[in-house]
Design an enzyme around this catalytic site. Sequence first.
Site, PDB file in Angstrom:
ATOM      1  N   TYR A   1       0.552  -1.059  -0.465  1.00  0.00           N
ATOM      2  CA  TYR A   1       0.376   0.267   0.214  1.00  0.00           C
ATOM      3  C   TYR A   1       0.352   0.950   0.140  1.00  0.00           C
ATOM      4  O   TYR A   1       0.596   2.373  -0.587  1.00  0.00           O
ATOM      5  CB  TYR A   1      -0.503  -0.287   0.987  1.00  0.00           C
ATOM      6  CG  TYR A   1      -2.272  -0.507   1.405  1.00  0.00           C
ATOM      7  CD1 TYR A   1      -2.596  -1.601   0.238  1.00  0.00           C
ATOM      8  CD2 TYR A   1      -3.188  -0.659   2.288  1.00  0.00           C
ATOM      9  CE1 TYR A   1      -3.308  -2.865  -0.098  1.00  0.00           C
ATOM     10  CE2 TYR A   1      -4.427  -2.110   2.266  1.00  0.00           C
ATOM     11  CZ  TYR A   1      -3.923  -2.476   1.100  1.00  0.00           C
ATOM     12  OH  TYR A   1      -5.525  -3.174   1.460  1.00  0.00           O
TER      13      TYR A   1
ATOM     14  N   GLU B   1     -12.665  34.534  31.352  1.00  0.00           N
ATOM     15  CA  GLU B   1     -11.869  33.837  29.347  1.00  0.00           C
ATOM     16  C   GLU B   1     -11.846  32.524  29.755  1.00  0.00           C
ATOM     17  O   GLU B   1     -11.412  31.671  29.726  1.00  0.00           O
ATOM     18  CB  GLU B   1     -10.441  34.755  29.036  1.00  0.00           C
ATOM     19  CG  GLU B   1     -10.369  36.332  28.262  1.00  0.00           C
ATOM     20  CD  GLU B   1      -9.524  36.620  29.153  1.00  0.00           C
ATOM     21  OE1 GLU B   1      -8.619  35.961  29.332  1.00  0.00           O
ATOM     22  OE2 GLU B   1      -9.313  38.270  29.202  1.00  0.00           O
TER      23      GLU B   1
END
Length: 492
Positions: free
Chosen positions: A278, A411
């Site tokens: 492959y 925040e």
Amino acid sequence: MIHKISAGHLTQDMIEEIITKKYQLQLGDDSRQRIVACREYLDRKVAEAKKPIYGVTTGFGSLCDINISPDQLAELQINLMMSHACGIGERVPNEIVKIMILLKIQSLSYGYSGIKLDTVERLIDFFNHDIYPIVYQQGSVGASGDLVPLAHLCLPLVGLGEVEYQGERMTGAEILKRMGWQPIRLGSKEGLALLNGTQNMSAFAVWSLIQAKRLANWADIIAVMSLEAFDGRQDPFNIAVHLVRSHKGQIATAIHVNELLKGSQLIKQEKKNVQDPYSFRCIPQVHGAVKDTLSYVKSVVDIEINAATDNPTVCPEDDVIVSAGNFHGEPIALPMDFLSIAMSELGNISERRTYKLVSGKRGLPSFLVAAPGLNSGFMITQYTAASIVSQSKTLCMPSSADSIPTSQGQEDHVSMGANAGTKLMRIIQNTERVLAIELFTAAQALDFRRPLRSSPVIEDLHERYRQVVPFIDHDVVMYPYIAKSVQFMREV
């Protein structure tokens, strides 16, 4: 050569040309006018303000409810820069710092930041004189933008921090004295204009895309040399196969491989093997997917580098100053994590081809030396590639999947995009090294196929490579040749 900063679209190709060809920057007339007009508008609004304006007449982050008196606004900006310069760890490479400066100038030039003209012009001075502020890789959470690295980037403007100039490290005060410049006196909001924004993340993204494009091209070329050395088949690159799947990157890779194989004696010889592994047979599918990822990430980063990303956003045309969230790095944190995975895969498949070449298959000697046993040959170069590939895989955990609240919960969601950028840089560097090892190995293997020849393109590359790295006929110290292979890829 001169590049004029304008409201026109800045592309990554333009950035690469500006950096590599050492352009000087100038503000275009339109950008100059927009900067001045925005600053004049902001000064009027501050003078007329009856309500607090975040970051202009107030503190920052969770201190946004604390009003600051007009006579303390300049001190507020300096305090912001000093307190936010909390970087640590390795330095950001100078080539990325230079991109950061360019992107910060570009973002400020749109006239939505309230910056003063002399501040932008001083940034241009730094760029044009190759003055590199010392910026550290650790400290940014990617919202409110890149506060920490941008603080280090901009401290020298006011005579603080450190820079590198002509190979010498010195303080911000020393570089200003050497250049005959006065420290910039910051006005209201300028600290936020300089420190808010995504230019650190974006600079890592732009640098990585430039390198990734180069490495994707190299991956095809080196893979073809490996294919030839492994006595592989051309059938899997038949364009008809790829048209029925229609992925652009896959098709482009198959076309590229076929072009590289034109005129090869090796590819035309009768093959004993019905199929290839492959790592050879699926080069178009894997390399192509990487190219498609590059294309997507580039499209997102192109938007980001042409944006104003500080906060608050000052819009004179609409008569508004809006505190919002353009500094949040999520739009590029996710794509950078995606690109990290893609580039790791490019190294992953490369190492597999290296492994096949040293495995003593298809008529090649074990570990690509004539007398294996007495000689270990290329045994350990594959080990090195395996080690690097494994590290890249561990770096593929998405930084953007994490968020840790900061600033007393104000925040409460951050992008961690800066971490995504630094990890991406390391994966890019790793992939370059793995491809260099494949090149080193494939060139060695190709020499065992003589007298048959590969294509003119591959043979020309092989000949140039052999001027730098010799054929290895017995065991030698290998690491200098790996380093030379990396350098060869950068210079050819």
